[in-house]
Every structure is written in structure tokens, then in C-alpha cells.
Scaffold this motif. Structure first.
Motif, PDB file in Angstrom:
ATOM      1  N   ALA A 116      64.316 -29.690  38.570  1.00 42.37           N
ATOM      2  CA  ALA A 116      63.749 -28.401  38.166  1.00 42.37           C
ATOM      3  C   ALA A 116      63.358 -28.414  36.689  1.00 42.37           C
ATOM      4  O   ALA A 116      62.356 -27.810  36.303  1.00 42.37           O
ATOM      5  N   ARG A 117      64.121 -29.083  35.865  1.00 43.04           N
ATOM      6  CA  ARG A 117      63.800 -29.134  34.432  1.00 43.04           C
ATOM      7  C   ARG A 117      62.586 -30.015  34.154  1.00 43.04           C
ATOM      8  O   ARG A 117      61.955 -29.870  33.117  1.00 43.04           O
ATOM      9  N   ARG A 118      62.266 -30.930  35.049  1.00 44.78           N
ATOM     10  CA  ARG A 118      61.077 -31.765  34.865  1.00 44.78           C
ATOM     11  C   ARG A 118      59.798 -30.961  35.055  1.00 44.78           C
ATOM     12  O   ARG A 118      58.755 -31.319  34.525  1.00 44.78           O
ATOM     13  N   LYS A 119      59.884 -29.868  35.815  1.00 44.87           N
ATOM     14  CA  LYS A 119      58.719 -29.012  36.040  1.00 44.87           C
ATOM     15  C   LYS A 119      58.845 -27.794  35.132  1.00 44.87           C
ATOM     16  O   LYS A 119      59.542 -26.831  35.441  1.00 44.87           O
ATOM     17  N   SER A 120      58.150 -27.812  34.030  1.00 45.04           N
ATOM     18  CA  SER A 120      58.274 -26.728  33.064  1.00 45.04           C
ATOM     19  C   SER A 120      57.583 -25.445  33.534  1.00 45.04           C
ATOM     20  O   SER A 120      57.909 -24.365  33.068  1.00 45.04           O
ATOM     21  N   ASP A 121      56.623 -25.534  34.440  1.00 46.25           N
ATOM     22  CA  ASP A 121      55.906 -24.350  34.903  1.00 46.25           C
ATOM     23  C   ASP A 121      56.483 -23.789  36.208  1.00 46.25           C
ATOM     24  O   ASP A 121      55.811 -23.064  36.928  1.00 46.25           O
ATOM     25  N   LEU A 122      57.743 -24.066  36.492  1.00 46.04           N
ATOM     26  CA  LEU A 122      58.380 -23.610  37.723  1.00 46.04           C
ATOM     27  C   LEU A 122      58.672 -22.117  37.641  1.00 46.04           C
ATOM     28  O   LEU A 122      59.314 -21.641  36.707  1.00 46.04           O
ATOM     29  N   THR A 123      58.152 -21.368  38.585  1.00 47.10           N
ATOM     30  CA  THR A 123      58.387 -19.925  38.651  1.00 47.10           C
ATOM     31  C   THR A 123      59.565 -19.653  39.592  1.00 47.10           C
ATOM     32  O   THR A 123      59.949 -20.513  40.383  1.00 47.10           O
ATOM     33  N   PRO A 124      60.133 -18.461  39.525  1.00 47.22           N
ATOM     34  CA  PRO A 124      61.225 -18.138  40.450  1.00 47.22           C
ATOM     35  C   PRO A 124      60.832 -18.298  41.914  1.00 47.22           C
ATOM     36  O   PRO A 124      61.666 -18.641  42.747  1.00 47.22           O
ATOM     37  N   ARG A 125      59.577 -18.064  42.209  1.00 47.84           N
ATOM     38  CA  ARG A 125      59.107 -18.210  43.580  1.00 47.84           C
ATOM     39  C   ARG A 125      59.124 -19.673  44.017  1.00 47.84           C
ATOM     40  O   ARG A 125      59.339 -19.983  45.196  1.00 47.84           O
ATOM     41  N   GLY A 126      58.949 -20.600  43.099  1.00 47.48           N
ATOM     42  CA  GLY A 126      58.897 -22.020  43.434  1.00 47.48           C
ATOM     43  C   GLY A 126      60.234 -22.736  43.354  1.00 47.48           C
ATOM     44  O   GLY A 126      60.316 -23.936  43.607  1.00 47.48           O
ATOM     45  N   VAL A 127      61.314 -22.001  43.010  1.00 48.58           N
ATOM     46  CA  VAL A 127      62.625 -22.636  42.897  1.00 48.58           C
ATOM     47  C   VAL A 127      63.111 -23.240  44.205  1.00 48.58           C
ATOM     48  O   VAL A 127      63.581 -24.382  44.233  1.00 48.58           O
ATOM     49  N   PRO A 128      63.043 -22.536  45.346  1.00 55.04           N
ATOM     50  CA  PRO A 128      63.486 -23.169  46.600  1.00 55.04           C
ATOM     51  C   PRO A 128      62.722 -24.457  46.928  1.00 55.04           C
ATOM     52  O   PRO A 128      63.318 -25.423  47.401  1.00 55.04           O
ATOM     53  N   LYS A 129      61.421 -24.459  46.664  1.00 57.10           N
ATOM     54  CA  LYS A 129      60.644 -25.668  46.914  1.00 57.10           C
ATOM     55  C   LYS A 129      61.073 -26.782  45.966  1.00 57.10           C
ATOM     56  O   LYS A 129      61.159 -27.955  46.378  1.00 57.10           O
ATOM     57  N   GLY A 130      61.369 -26.453  44.713  1.00 53.14           N
ATOM     58  CA  GLY A 130      61.832 -27.453  43.756  1.00 53.14           C
ATOM     59  C   GLY A 130      63.166 -28.053  44.160  1.00 53.14           C
ATOM     60  O   GLY A 130      63.391 -29.246  44.024  1.00 53.14           O
ATOM     61  N   ILE A 131      64.063 -27.209  44.688  1.00 53.84           N
ATOM     62  CA  ILE A 131      65.369 -27.712  45.147  1.00 53.84           C
ATOM     63  C   ILE A 131      65.195 -28.585  46.383  1.00 53.84           C
ATOM     64  O   ILE A 131      65.807 -29.638  46.508  1.00 53.84           O
ATOM     65  N   THR A 132      64.325 -28.160  47.295  1.00 48.44           N
ATOM     66  CA  THR A 132      64.116 -28.921  48.518  1.00 48.44           C
ATOM     67  C   THR A 132      63.481 -30.279  48.245  1.00 48.44           C
ATOM     68  O   THR A 132      63.870 -31.276  48.833  1.00 48.44           O
ATOM     69  N   THR A 133      62.527 -30.325  47.341  1.00 47.49           N
ATOM     70  CA  THR A 133      61.868 -31.591  47.050  1.00 47.49           C
ATOM     71  C   THR A 133      62.736 -32.520  46.214  1.00 47.49           C
ATOM     72  O   THR A 133      62.445 -33.715  46.161  1.00 47.49           O
ATOM     73  N   SER A 134      63.770 -31.991  45.578  1.00 50.48           N
ATOM     74  CA  SER A 134      64.649 -32.864  44.772  1.00 50.48           C
ATOM     75  C   SER A 134      65.497 -33.704  45.696  1.00 50.48           C
ATOM     76  O   SER A 134      65.960 -34.734  45.386  1.00 50.48           O
TER      77      SER A 134
END
Length: 134
Positions: A116-134
Motif C-alpha cells: 500500500a505504501r508503494r502506491k502513493s495515489d491509493l484512495t480509500p476506495r482502492g484499499v481493498p484492491k491494494g490488499i488483495t493484490t499484495s
């Protein structure tokens, strides 16, 4: 996560206690007793042995301070090395599952935090997708 692991294990063992008699493994109470004895094996630590021999805080002729110190002795009954005591504790089934689940959730949290920290433009809406792709 440790509570979820514990709940899942308890549920599986409880279902096993109801299924076991259908396969001739025994009755429900006997299955539960054998499972309990397999999960909560006695720790071979001097303090635990002293605690069980003295029926808890009963002194057994010793002073209260001596009784407390003997209960805090974390060495194994078969060795004086503290490494053996650490191995005895970490391989106990209840502690092993706790350590395993805490380690697993820590790895999941660390990987999702780093990704999640690698993506600086991560919005609250994109957090679940960021966790899933990690």
C-alpha cells in the motif's frame, strides 16, 4: 486472527466428536476427552510441575515466598537449559497455534502495508484492491 484460528479448530474438533461415533471411533464424551488430552498436554516445566504438586498456592510446608519462586521456575524437568524450556513452550499445541496465527497475520499485515505504501495515489476506495493484490 488467533481467535479465528482457535474458533475454527474448536469447530472442526466439535464436528469430529459428532462424526466419530458414526465410524466406530467411540462415543462423543470419549472423543472429547481424548482430544482435550491431546491438545492440553502437561508442560514439562518445573514451575508447572510444582504448581500441580502443591495444588496451586498451597505451600506444602514451605513459605509462601519459596512456593512462589518454585512456581516461577521455567526450566524443564529434564534439563537445566532455558533453550529446552523455550522449545517445550513453543511446541505445546495451544501455544504453537497461537504463535503460528500471530506470525501469519503479522506477515499479511506487513506485506499489505508495504504494497500500500508503494502506491502513493491509493484512495480509500482502492484499499481493498491494494490488499488483495499484495
Amino acid at each position: 486472527s488467533p481467535l479465528l484460528t482457535m474458533a475454527g479448530t474448536a469447530l472442526a474438533l466439535e464436528i469430529g466428536s459428532h462424526v466419530a461415533p458414526k465410524y466406530g471411533i467411540g462415543d462423543v464424551q470419549g472423543y472429547r476427552r481424548e482430544v482435550w488430552d491431546a491438545i492440553f498436554v502437561p508442560l514439562r516445566l518445573r514451575g508447572v510441575t510444582s504448581w500441580s504438586e502443591n495444588d496451586g498456592w498451597e505451600h506444602g510446608g514451605k513459605s509462601l515466598l519459596e512456593s512462589v519462586y518454585s512456581c516461577l521456575d521455567l526450566r524443564c524437568t529434564f534439563s537445566d537449559a532455558y533453550l529446552d524450556a523455550m522449545i517445550e513452550i513453543t511446541t505445546h499445541p495451544a501455544f504453537f497455534h497461537l504463535i503460528k496465527s500471530v506470525t501469519f497475520i503479522a506477515i499479511i499485515m506487513a506485506v499489505s502495508e508495504v504494497s500500500a505504501r508503494r502506491k502513493s495515489d491509493l484512495t480509500p476506495r482502492g484499499v481493498p484492491k491494494g490488499i488483495t493484490t499484495s
